[in-house]
Design a protein around this motif. Structure first.
Motif, PDB file in Angstrom:
ATOM      1  N   THR A   9       0.823  -1.202   0.000  1.00 16.62           N
ATOM      2  CA  THR A   9       0.000   0.000   0.000  1.00 16.62           C
ATOM      3  C   THR A   9       0.862   1.259   0.000  1.00 16.62           C
ATOM      4  OG1 THR A   9      -0.107   0.183   2.413  1.00 16.62           O
ATOM      5  CG2 THR A   9      -1.751  -1.219   1.328  1.00 16.62           C
ATOM      6  N   LEU A  10       0.225   2.361  -0.373  1.00 14.61           N
ATOM      7  CA  LEU A  10       0.912   3.636  -0.369  1.00 14.61           C
ATOM      8  C   LEU A  10       1.348   4.005   1.042  1.00 14.61           C
ATOM      9  CD1 LEU A  10       0.083   6.713  -2.468  1.00 14.61           C
ATOM     10  CD2 LEU A  10       0.211   7.020  -0.007  1.00 14.61           C
ATOM     11  N   VAL A  59       5.690   4.826   5.298  1.00 10.99           N
ATOM     12  CA  VAL A  59       6.396   4.421   6.515  1.00 10.99           C
ATOM     13  C   VAL A  59       7.850   4.101   6.204  1.00 10.99           C
ATOM     14  CG1 VAL A  59       6.554   2.628   8.287  1.00 10.99           C
ATOM     15  CG2 VAL A  59       4.325   3.607   7.693  1.00 10.99           C
ATOM     16  N   ARG A  60       8.100   3.346   5.133  1.00 10.46           N
ATOM     17  CA  ARG A  60       9.472   2.977   4.786  1.00 10.46           C
ATOM     18  C   ARG A  60      10.308   4.228   4.478  1.00 10.46           C
ATOM     19  NH1 ARG A  60      12.408  -1.400   2.472  1.00 10.46           N
ATOM     20  NH2 ARG A  60      10.916  -2.689   3.608  1.00 10.46           N
ATOM     21  N   ALA A  61       9.700   5.212   3.790  1.00 10.00           N
ATOM     22  CA  ALA A  61      10.439   6.415   3.404  1.00 10.00           C
ATOM     23  C   ALA A  61      10.501   7.449   4.519  1.00 10.00           C
ATOM     24  CB  ALA A  61       9.815   7.037   2.162  1.00 10.00           C
ATOM     25  N   GLY A  62       9.668   7.282   5.555  1.00  8.67           N
ATOM     26  CA  GLY A  62       9.651   8.250   6.641  1.00  8.67           C
ATOM     27  C   GLY A  62       8.988   9.549   6.275  1.00  8.67           C
ATOM     28  N   VAL A  63       7.952   9.467   5.426  1.00 10.45           N
ATOM     29  CA  VAL A  63       7.220  10.663   5.001  1.00 10.45           C
ATOM     30  C   VAL A  63       5.724  10.391   5.118  1.00 10.45           C
ATOM     31  CG1 VAL A  63       9.046  11.364   3.411  1.00 10.45           C
ATOM     32  CG2 VAL A  63       7.167   9.937   2.576  1.00 10.45           C
ATOM     33  N   GLU A  82      10.845   1.188  -4.917  1.00 13.76           N
ATOM     34  CA  GLU A  82      11.613   0.126  -5.553  1.00 13.76           C
ATOM     35  C   GLU A  82      11.796  -1.062  -4.623  1.00 13.76           C
ATOM     36  OE1 GLU A  82      13.629  -1.808  -8.530  1.00 13.76           O
ATOM     37  OE2 GLU A  82      12.526   0.091  -8.651  1.00 13.76           O
ATOM     38  N   GLU A  83      12.160  -0.802  -3.382  1.00 16.62           N
ATOM     39  CA  GLU A  83      12.426  -1.898  -2.430  1.00 16.62           C
ATOM     40  C   GLU A  83      11.173  -2.704  -2.111  1.00 16.62           C
ATOM     41  OE1 GLU A  83      14.056   0.186   0.864  1.00 16.62           O
ATOM     42  OE2 GLU A  83      16.088   0.347   0.005  1.00 16.62           O
ATOM     43  N   LEU A  84      10.040  -2.013  -2.012  1.00 14.37           N
ATOM     44  CA  LEU A  84       8.795  -2.709  -1.653  1.00 14.37           C
ATOM     45  C   LEU A  84       8.044  -3.249  -2.872  1.00 14.37           C
ATOM     46  CD1 LEU A  84       7.445  -0.246   1.076  1.00 14.37           C
ATOM     47  CD2 LEU A  84       8.507  -2.475   1.435  1.00 14.37           C
ATOM     48  N   SER A 141       2.314  10.407  -2.608  1.00 15.23           N
ATOM     49  CA  SER A 141       1.413  10.650  -3.735  1.00 15.23           C
ATOM     50  C   SER A 141       1.946  11.750  -4.638  1.00 15.23           C
ATOM     51  CB  SER A 141       0.026  11.018  -3.206  1.00 15.23           C
ATOM     52  OG  SER A 141      -0.870  11.254  -4.269  1.00 15.23           O
ATOM     53  N   ARG A 142       2.498  12.823  -4.024  1.00 17.72           N
ATOM     54  CA  ARG A 142       3.029  13.912  -4.837  1.00 17.72           C
ATOM     55  C   ARG A 142       4.214  13.452  -5.685  1.00 17.72           C
ATOM     56  NH1 ARG A 142       1.748  17.142  -0.234  1.00 17.72           N
ATOM     57  NH2 ARG A 142       3.840  16.857   0.628  1.00 17.72           N
ATOM     58  N   VAL A 143       5.071  12.619  -5.114  1.00 17.99           N
ATOM     59  CA  VAL A 143       6.220  12.113  -5.858  1.00 17.99           C
ATOM     60  C   VAL A 143       5.764  11.238  -7.015  1.00 17.99           C
ATOM     61  CG1 VAL A 143       8.245  10.608  -5.752  1.00 17.99           C
ATOM     62  CG2 VAL A 143       7.810  12.246  -3.908  1.00 17.99           C
TER      63      VAL A 143
END
Length: 362
Positions: free
Chosen positions: A4-5, A10-14, A42-44, A20-22
């Motif tokens: 999920t988004l 959580v993984r990116a810390g944002v 990429e990792e997930l 969504s913006r990225v």
């Protein structure tokens, strides 16, 4: 289970909104933050839900590309160039998905695909190839194009004339037209043959009722008229309409030979048709260009490899595809009047030569 988004966030810390913006592109996001999000995606192995995004945004990253025949090199080159130019040019650009729809030149299929693309909330549509010039279809097509453009999705008409939008359509709709100077190209090609001394010039024109057929045939006839009004009338009986295929060029040339009226040159609707013309002439024992000169239209890659190399008119397909991509993505603003006409160029090669001495038949 699909990632999920929120898990990417959580993984990116944002925040999920930053993710969504990225992913949607076109939004200002700090370089370091963007890098963390892209790495987490990429990792997930995160895959965005296209239909859900389209529903939320009332549009999507899908660009529909309508072609007459995807197997035809003309449309293959055009669509390939367009798709290549849809690739992101910078970090702020979103990637677009090009969906090629093969209409086989059928007006009903053209309308049906447009309806499907509207239902998918396509982010843009490009219609390529000659337009069917039938009033009822033109009106239906204009109404459909206006509806799609009214959602904010740009529509580009590529290789066809401008479309008269309905009188009640909102002003300023994002509809652009990219045309080819087919008339000028055909005019210069016929002028080249006239300069070589040809006066009995046959024409294997494209299907009737198609805008590209009309423009190319009009350019051919205007060159004859300018040279000698009587010449245009004399050559009128040397015109045969045929589909844009090799076999059609072969059959049309056999019909011209069967009629028995003399001719010293043949202009073909396109390069593929010209190969069929050449085959029929050789089968009849005629040499190219010593007995009959042959010319095509489009300048497809194989033209330089035919024997002899084919004189033709270069249509800027790659340039048109790239321009259409830039217009449909908004990277380039609409031109004044919404119309861009790309020039064509006469390519003289060995398949055309001086007219032979007069003879009783071809």
């Amino acid at each position: 289970m699909a990632v999920t988004l929120a898990e990417v966030a959580v993984r990116a810390g944002v925040s999920p909104a930053t993710v969504s913006r990225v992913l949607n592109g076109g939004y200002p996001v700090a370089g370091g933050t963007r890098t963390r999000v892209e790495r987490a995606v990429e990792e997930l192995g995160y895959i965005a839900n296209g239909p859900a995004r389209a529903l939320a945004a009332a549009t999507s990253d899908l660009v529909g590309v309508l072609v007459h025949d995807v197997a035809d090199s003309f449309f293959g080159i055009l669509a390939g160039s367009l798709q290549g130019a849809l690739a992101p040019t910078g970090r702020g650009d979103a990637r677009r998905l090009a969906v090629v729809c093969n209409t086989e030149g059928d007006p009903a299929a053209e309308l049906a695909y447009l309806a499907l693309l509207e239902g998918q909330r396509a982010g843009g549509v490009v219609l390529t190839g000659g337009a069917v010039e039938e009033p009822e279809h033109t009106a239906a097509l204009a109404a459909r194009v206006a509806r799609i453009a009214a959602t904010g999705a740009p529509v580009v008409l590529c290789g066809r004339p401008p479309l008269p939008l309905p009188a009640d359509a909102p002003a300023g709709l994002p509809v652009a037209t990219v045309t080819f100077d087919d008339h000028g190209g055909a005019f210069r090609l016929a002028g080249h043959l006239l300069a070589l001394g040809h006066r009995r010039i046959a024409s294997v024109a494209g299907p009737p009722g198609l805008s590209s057929t009309r423009e190319r045939l009009a350019g051919h006839r205007d060159a004859l008229l300018r040279h000698d009004p009587g010449l245009a009338a004399a050559c009128a009986d040397l015109t045969v309409h045929a589909p844009f295929t090799r076999s059609a060029g072969y059959d049309a040339t056999r019909e011209l030979l069967r009629r028995g009226a003399p001719f010293t040159a043949v202009t073909a609707a396109n390069d593929t048709v010209a190969t069929g013309v050449a085959a029929a002439l050789r089968e009849a024992g005629l040499r190219i260009p010593e007995d009959v000169s042959v010319a095509g239209f489009d300048d497809l890659p194989f033209c330089v490899d035919t024997a002899p190399a084919l004189t033709t008119v270069r249509v800027p397909l790659r340039e048109a595809g790239a321009l259409a991509a830039h217009l449909v993505t908004g990277r380039r603003p609409l031109p004044p009047g919404g119309i861009t006409t790309l020039p064509t160029e006469l390519m003289v090669r060995a398949s055309t030569g001086p007219a032979p001495a007069e003879r009783s038949g071809p």
